[in-house]
Design a protein around this motif. Structure first.
Motif, PDB file in Angstrom:
ATOM      1  N   VAL A  61       0.846  -1.196   0.000  1.00  0.00           N
ATOM      2  CA  VAL A  61       0.000   0.000   0.000  1.00  0.00           C
ATOM      3  C   VAL A  61       0.876   1.238   0.000  1.00  0.00           C
ATOM      4  CG1 VAL A  61      -1.742   1.284   1.276  1.00  0.00           C
ATOM      5  CG2 VAL A  61      -1.855  -1.209   1.197  1.00  0.00           C
ATOM      6  N   GLN A  62       0.559   2.171  -0.872  1.00  0.00           N
ATOM      7  CA  GLN A  62       1.236   3.464  -0.876  1.00  0.00           C
ATOM      8  C   GLN A  62       0.257   4.513  -0.352  1.00  0.00           C
ATOM      9  OE1 GLN A  62       1.356   1.657  -4.134  1.00  0.00           O
ATOM     10  NE2 GLN A  62       3.022   0.604  -3.077  1.00  0.00           N
ATOM     11  N   LEU A  63       0.764   5.381   0.503  1.00  0.00           N
ATOM     12  CA  LEU A  63      -0.043   6.435   1.096  1.00  0.00           C
ATOM     13  C   LEU A  63       0.599   7.778   0.797  1.00  0.00           C
ATOM     14  CD1 LEU A  63      -0.625   4.807   4.607  1.00  0.00           C
ATOM     15  CD2 LEU A  63      -2.155   4.736   2.653  1.00  0.00           C
ATOM     16  N   VAL A  64      -0.212   8.725   0.361  1.00  0.00           N
ATOM     17  CA  VAL A  64       0.290  10.055   0.051  1.00  0.00           C
ATOM     18  C   VAL A  64      -0.599  11.082   0.742  1.00  0.00           C
ATOM     19  CG1 VAL A  64       0.813  11.733  -1.739  1.00  0.00           C
ATOM     20  CG2 VAL A  64       1.197   9.293  -2.172  1.00  0.00           C
ATOM     21  N   GLU A  65       0.010  11.843   1.647  1.00  0.00           N
ATOM     22  CA  GLU A  65      -0.723  12.884   2.354  1.00  0.00           C
ATOM     23  C   GLU A  65      -0.678  14.195   1.583  1.00  0.00           C
ATOM     24  OE1 GLU A  65       1.584  10.601   5.667  1.00  0.00           O
ATOM     25  OE2 GLU A  65       1.966  11.398   3.665  1.00  0.00           O
ATOM     26  N   SER A  66      -1.683  15.007   1.802  1.00  0.00           N
ATOM     27  CA  SER A  66      -1.710  16.354   1.237  1.00  0.00           C
ATOM     28  C   SER A  66      -2.612  17.211   2.115  1.00  0.00           C
ATOM     29  CB  SER A  66      -2.225  16.339  -0.206  1.00  0.00           C
ATOM     30  OG  SER A  66      -3.542  15.834  -0.262  1.00  0.00           O
ATOM     31  N   GLY A  67      -2.572  18.510   1.879  1.00  0.00           N
ATOM     32  CA  GLY A  67      -3.456  19.411   2.600  1.00  0.00           C
ATOM     33  C   GLY A  67      -2.813  20.196   3.724  1.00  0.00           C
ATOM     34  N   GLY A  68      -1.547  19.909   4.006  1.00  0.00           N
ATOM     35  CA  GLY A  68      -0.879  20.662   5.046  1.00  0.00           C
ATOM     36  C   GLY A  68      -0.597  22.088   4.599  1.00  0.00           C
ATOM     37  N   GLY A  69      -0.152  22.898   5.536  1.00  0.00           N
ATOM     38  CA  GLY A  69       0.171  24.272   5.199  1.00  0.00           C
ATOM     39  C   GLY A  69       0.287  25.135   6.432  1.00  0.00           C
ATOM     40  N   LEU A  70       0.271  26.431   6.199  1.00  0.00           N
ATOM     41  CA  LEU A  70       0.372  27.425   7.264  1.00  0.00           C
ATOM     42  C   LEU A  70      -1.012  27.992   7.542  1.00  0.00           C
ATOM     43  CD1 LEU A  70       2.092  29.279   9.104  1.00  0.00           C
ATOM     44  CD2 LEU A  70       2.325  30.820   7.134  1.00  0.00           C
ATOM     45  N   VAL A  71      -1.400  28.006   8.799  1.00  0.00           N
ATOM     46  CA  VAL A  71      -2.722  28.501   9.180  1.00  0.00           C
ATOM     47  C   VAL A  71      -2.607  29.239  10.498  1.00  0.00           C
ATOM     48  CG1 VAL A  71      -3.323  26.349  10.368  1.00  0.00           C
ATOM     49  CG2 VAL A  71      -5.144  27.828   9.483  1.00  0.00           C
ATOM     50  N   CYS A 119      -5.341  11.681   2.752  1.00  0.00           N
ATOM     51  CA  CYS A 119      -4.389  10.577   2.629  1.00  0.00           C
ATOM     52  C   CYS A 119      -4.914   9.648   1.542  1.00  0.00           C
ATOM     53  CB  CYS A 119      -4.250   9.836   3.950  1.00  0.00           C
ATOM     54  SG  CYS A 119      -3.219   8.358   3.872  1.00  0.00           S
ATOM     55  N   ALA A 120      -4.294   9.721   0.372  1.00  0.00           N
ATOM     56  CA  ALA A 120      -4.721   8.910  -0.761  1.00  0.00           C
ATOM     57  C   ALA A 120      -3.968   7.585  -0.751  1.00  0.00           C
ATOM     58  CB  ALA A 120      -4.469   9.650  -2.061  1.00  0.00           C
ATOM     59  N   ALA A 121      -4.716   6.497  -0.828  1.00  0.00           N
ATOM     60  CA  ALA A 121      -4.128   5.165  -0.783  1.00  0.00           C
ATOM     61  C   ALA A 121      -4.189   4.509  -2.157  1.00  0.00           C
ATOM     62  CB  ALA A 121      -4.866   4.305   0.239  1.00  0.00           C
ATOM     63  N   SER A 122      -3.164   3.728  -2.464  1.00  0.00           N
ATOM     64  CA  SER A 122      -3.135   2.968  -3.704  1.00  0.00           C
ATOM     65  C   SER A 122      -2.353   1.684  -3.491  1.00  0.00           C
ATOM     66  CB  SER A 122      -2.498   3.786  -4.836  1.00  0.00           C
ATOM     67  OG  SER A 122      -1.156   4.112  -4.515  1.00  0.00           O
ATOM     68  N   GLY A 123      -2.556   0.729  -4.389  1.00  0.00           N
ATOM     69  CA  GLY A 123      -1.794  -0.502  -4.340  1.00  0.00           C
ATOM     70  C   GLY A 123      -2.331  -1.560  -3.405  1.00  0.00           C
ATOM     71  N   GLY A 124      -3.460  -1.324  -2.795  1.00  0.00           N
ATOM     72  CA  GLY A 124      -4.039  -2.302  -1.885  1.00  0.00           C
ATOM     73  C   GLY A 124      -5.532  -2.117  -1.799  1.00  0.00           C
ATOM     74  N   CYS A 180      -0.098   9.786   7.790  1.00  0.00           N
ATOM     75  CA  CYS A 180      -1.175   8.813   7.834  1.00  0.00           C
ATOM     76  C   CYS A 180      -0.560   7.418   7.775  1.00  0.00           C
ATOM     77  CB  CYS A 180      -2.192   9.015   6.714  1.00  0.00           C
ATOM     78  SG  CYS A 180      -1.611   8.631   5.062  1.00  0.00           S
ATOM     79  N   ALA A 181      -1.310   6.457   8.291  1.00  0.00           N
ATOM     80  CA  ALA A 181      -0.827   5.099   8.383  1.00  0.00           C
ATOM     81  C   ALA A 181      -1.979   4.133   8.185  1.00  0.00           C
ATOM     82  CB  ALA A 181      -0.176   4.859   9.746  1.00  0.00           C
ATOM     83  N   TYR A 220       0.930  -0.375  12.743  1.00  0.00           N
ATOM     84  CA  TYR A 220       0.644   0.057  11.379  1.00  0.00           C
ATOM     85  C   TYR A 220       1.772  -0.364  10.450  1.00  0.00           C
ATOM     86  CZ  TYR A 220      -3.149   2.453  13.594  1.00  0.00           C
ATOM     87  OH  TYR A 220      -4.287   2.715  14.323  1.00  0.00           O
ATOM     88  N   ASP A 221       1.364  -0.908   9.326  1.00  0.00           N
ATOM     89  CA  ASP A 221       2.316  -1.484   8.372  1.00  0.00           C
ATOM     90  C   ASP A 221       2.772  -0.504   7.306  1.00  0.00           C
ATOM     91  OD1 ASP A 221       0.074  -4.200   8.587  1.00  0.00           O
ATOM     92  OD2 ASP A 221       2.046  -4.126   9.534  1.00  0.00           O
ATOM     93  N   TYR A 222       1.937   0.450   6.986  1.00  0.00           N
ATOM     94  CA  TYR A 222       2.231   1.365   5.880  1.00  0.00           C
ATOM     95  C   TYR A 222       2.108   2.815   6.346  1.00  0.00           C
ATOM     96  CZ  TYR A 222       1.313  -2.994   3.462  1.00  0.00           C
ATOM     97  OH  TYR A 222       1.338  -4.309   3.066  1.00  0.00           O
TER      98      TYR A 222
END
Length: 122
Positions: free
Chosen positions: A2-12, A22-27, A96-97, A109-111
């Motif tokens: 499983v690949q996990l890619v986070e997004s949405g962070g920033g300065l607030v 957290c977008a998941a792929s491969g599983g 994310c995990a 958590y494995d991924y």
């Protein structure tokens, strides 16, 4: 794998909101419990929130309870962390995990994703 890619962070600004993704792929996304952890500079990685495989049970650390909400969209293979009323102490890299069970300890958590920076300013 499983690949996990986070997004949405920033300065607030303090008191503001952010939504992490957290977008998941491969599983099979629907087979995994999902969680969010964070790590501030000089500190250990700490548990933030988790969602059971079904999404029916959610867990939060005391420090974010009532302010953060974890959710998942099976159709989009994506988990989210809605963060409201942000505080300076929420500044950290958020990870994310995915794992078989929703637990508060990182070894379950494995991924893991690569992390996304959240910075809360005064």
């Amino acid at each position: 794998q499983v690949q996990l890619v986070e997004s949405g962070g920033g300065l607030v600004q303090a008191g503001g909101s952010l939504r992490l993704s957290c977008a998941a792929s491969g599983g099979t996304f629907s087979s995994y419990a999902m969680a969010w952890f964070r790590q501030a500079p000089g500190k250990e990685r700490e548990f933030v929130s988790a969602s059971s495989v079904s999404g029916g049970s959610t867990y939060y650390s005391d420090s974010v309870k009532g302010r953060f909400t974890i959710s998942r969209d099976i159709a989009k293979n994506t988990a989210y962390l809605q963060m409201n009323s942000l505080k300076l102490e929420d500044t950290a890299v958020y990870y994310c995990a995915a794992g078989r069970f929703a637990r508060k300890a990182a070894p379950f958590y494995d991924y893991w994703g690569q992390g996304t920076q959240v910075t809360v300013s005064s």
